[in-house]
Design a protein around this motif. Structure first.
Motif, short mmCIF file in Angstrom:
data_model
loop_
_atom_site.label_atom_id
_atom_site.label_comp_id
_atom_site.label_asym_id
_atom_site.label_seq_id
_atom_site.Cartn_x
_atom_site.Cartn_y
_atom_site.Cartn_z
N VAL A 40 15.94 9.14 55.40
CA VAL A 40 15.94 9.06 56.87
C VAL A 40 16.28 10.41 57.49
O VAL A 40 17.13 11.15 56.97
CB VAL A 40 16.92 7.95 57.36
CG1 VAL A 40 18.35 8.27 56.99
CG2 VAL A 40 16.80 7.71 58.85
N GLY A 70 18.82 12.63 54.95
CA GLY A 70 19.16 12.37 53.56
C GLY A 70 18.98 10.90 53.24
O GLY A 70 18.47 10.14 54.06
N GLY A 88 29.19 14.40 62.15
CA GLY A 88 28.31 15.13 63.03
C GLY A 88 26.97 15.47 62.40
O GLY A 88 26.55 14.86 61.42
N VAL A 89 26.30 16.45 62.98
CA VAL A 89 24.98 16.85 62.52
C VAL A 89 25.10 18.08 61.62
O VAL A 89 26.14 18.72 61.58
CB VAL A 89 24.06 17.16 63.71
CG1 VAL A 89 23.85 15.90 64.53
CG2 VAL A 89 24.62 18.27 64.57
N ASP A 90 24.03 18.37 60.90
CA ASP A 90 24.04 19.53 60.01
C ASP A 90 23.34 20.73 60.62
O ASP A 90 23.63 21.86 60.27
CB ASP A 90 23.35 19.16 58.69
CG ASP A 90 24.14 18.12 57.92
OD1 ASP A 90 25.37 18.17 57.96
OD2 ASP A 90 23.51 17.26 57.28
N THR A 100 19.71 17.51 54.50
CA THR A 100 20.31 18.63 55.22
C THR A 100 21.76 18.81 54.76
O THR A 100 22.36 17.90 54.20
CB THR A 100 20.28 18.39 56.74
OG1 THR A 100 20.89 17.12 57.00
CG2 THR A 100 18.85 18.40 57.27
N GLU A 148 17.66 11.76 61.08
CA GLU A 148 18.23 11.36 62.37
C GLU A 148 18.29 12.55 63.29
O GLU A 148 18.74 13.64 62.90
CB GLU A 148 19.64 10.79 62.20
CG GLU A 148 19.63 9.34 61.80
CD GLU A 148 20.97 8.65 62.05
OE1 GLU A 148 21.05 7.46 61.78
OE2 GLU A 148 21.93 9.32 62.50
N VAL A 194 21.18 22.39 64.28
CA VAL A 194 20.92 22.26 65.72
C VAL A 194 19.71 23.10 66.09
O VAL A 194 19.55 24.22 65.60
CB VAL A 194 22.14 22.73 66.54
CG1 VAL A 194 21.79 22.81 68.02
CG2 VAL A 194 23.31 21.79 66.35
N GLU A 237 19.65 13.62 67.16
CA GLU A 237 20.37 13.24 68.37
C GLU A 237 20.19 14.33 69.41
O GLU A 237 20.09 15.52 69.06
CB GLU A 237 21.85 13.00 68.08
CG GLU A 237 22.55 14.18 67.46
CD GLU A 237 24.02 13.94 67.28
OE1 GLU A 237 24.35 13.01 66.54
OE2 GLU A 237 24.83 14.67 67.88
N GLY A 246 20.39 17.84 67.51
CA GLY A 246 21.13 17.87 66.26
C GLY A 246 20.38 17.05 65.21
O GLY A 246 19.86 15.98 65.52
N ALA A 248 20.32 15.53 61.11
CA ALA A 248 20.91 15.27 59.79
C ALA A 248 19.90 14.42 59.03
O ALA A 248 19.24 13.56 59.61
CB ALA A 248 22.23 14.53 59.93
N LEU A 255 23.51 8.66 55.12
CA LEU A 255 24.10 9.36 56.24
C LEU A 255 25.47 8.76 56.50
O LEU A 255 25.60 7.56 56.69
CB LEU A 255 23.21 9.25 57.48
CG LEU A 255 21.83 9.91 57.35
CD1 LEU A 255 21.08 9.82 58.67
CD2 LEU A 255 21.96 11.36 56.92
#
Lengths: 118, 172
Positions: free
Chosen positions: B45, B61, B69-71, B94, B47, B73, B49, B57, B59, B64
């Motif tokens: 997946v 894998g 947070g995100v990996d 990520t 994702e 930006v 945001e 943002g 992420a 999750l």
């Protein structure tokens, strides 16, 4: 402790905690259990302003609330998951990977009722 | 149409014919909240945001982790679109350990150009010049140290040697 193990511990402690009687109590319960697990096991200080990158798990925030398809239930999005909180204090955590939604935790409110299904 | 809608529209157009790809879009209660997009294929997946002023943002894998947070930006719908397609192609996970450029580092910190420029006592256009990838090659270490400090961090330089040893280099 890695994040997957911390998440499993959070779910276990949340399941074992006394049931909440309202939305506010349930949200407070989620916050106190998750913050407790992270304080003990993440090694990362509680700084919500750093939620996007510091590697600590944070409870769902107000700006992550979604439009709920269920009356009387509020839903928050977090990475990979949704957190559903009902007016009676029931809590459901599901995965958010389409097309299926898998339930990770389904905790009844103090009145014994669980979150209605979407 | 906001930048998130632009990304969703382009991805739906690109991926619309693929039966193995599932797309889910979630809008926040408040228009200033966080928009979520999830694209899944075979247990993998991506994702995305998006929130106004914070960019996209990402992420990705097979797992999750809740509440984190995100990996990565990205500042524009175009760059996020390219990255999402690339991730779906490779099913790469990520990582928050991957190097980032100065623009993305600022956005990961949730700061606007104005915030950082004010902190450094320079103009927004001056900061934009500093953040250009080619500017880093000629930037003085002290300038970089101040820029990182304005993001709330501390510059750390290290040297890695073929035998695997790594030593920090004193910068202040």
């Amino acid at each position: 402790m890695d994040r997957n193990k911390r998440f499993a511990l959070f779910v276990q402690e949340l399941q074992e905690a006394a049931a909440a009687a309202s939305f506010e109590e349930a949200r407070q319960l989620i916050e106190s259990v998750l913050n407790g697990v992270e304080d003990r096991h993440s090694g990362v200080p509680f700084r919500p302003e750093n939620w996007r990158f510091d590697g600590r798990m944070y409870p769902p925030q107000d700006d992550a609330e979604r439009k709920s398809p269920i009356a009387g239930v509020r839903v928050f999005r977090t990475r990979g998951h949704r957190v559903w909180i009902a007016a009676n204090g029931a809590i459901r955590i599901t995965t958010a990977r389409p097309p299926e939604e898998r339930t990770i935790l389904d905790k009844a409110g103090k009145d014994g009722g669980v979150c209605p299904a979407a | 149409m906001n930048a998130f809608d632009q990304l969703v529209t382009r991805l739906r157009k690109q991926l619309g014919g693929r039966k193995d790809v599932h797309v889910s879009v979630e809008e926040p209660v408040s228009a200033t909240g966080i928009y979520f997009l999830a694209i899944a294929r075979d247990g993998y997946v991506v994702e995305v945001e998006w929130q106004r002023h914070r960019g996209f943002g990402i992420a990705a894998g097979r797992e999750l982790v809740f509440g984190s947070g995100v990996d990565e930006v990205y500042g524009s719908a175009e760059s996020a679109f390219e990255r999402v397609l690339g991730l779906l192609e490779t099913s790469e996970a990520t990582s928050s350990e991957a190097p980032v450029n100065l623009i993305d580092l600022r956005k990961l910190r949730g700061l606007l150009q104005k915030d950082v420029a004010d902190s450094l006592g320079i103009s927004k256009s001056g900061l934009a010049q500093m953040e250009r990838p080619d500017a880093l090659t000629a930037m003085q270490i002290d300038t970089l140290r101040k820029l990182v400090a304005s993001l709330g961090g501390k510059l750390v330089l290290s040297a890695r040697f073929p035998e695997g040893r790594e030593r920090r280099i004193a910068v202040d």
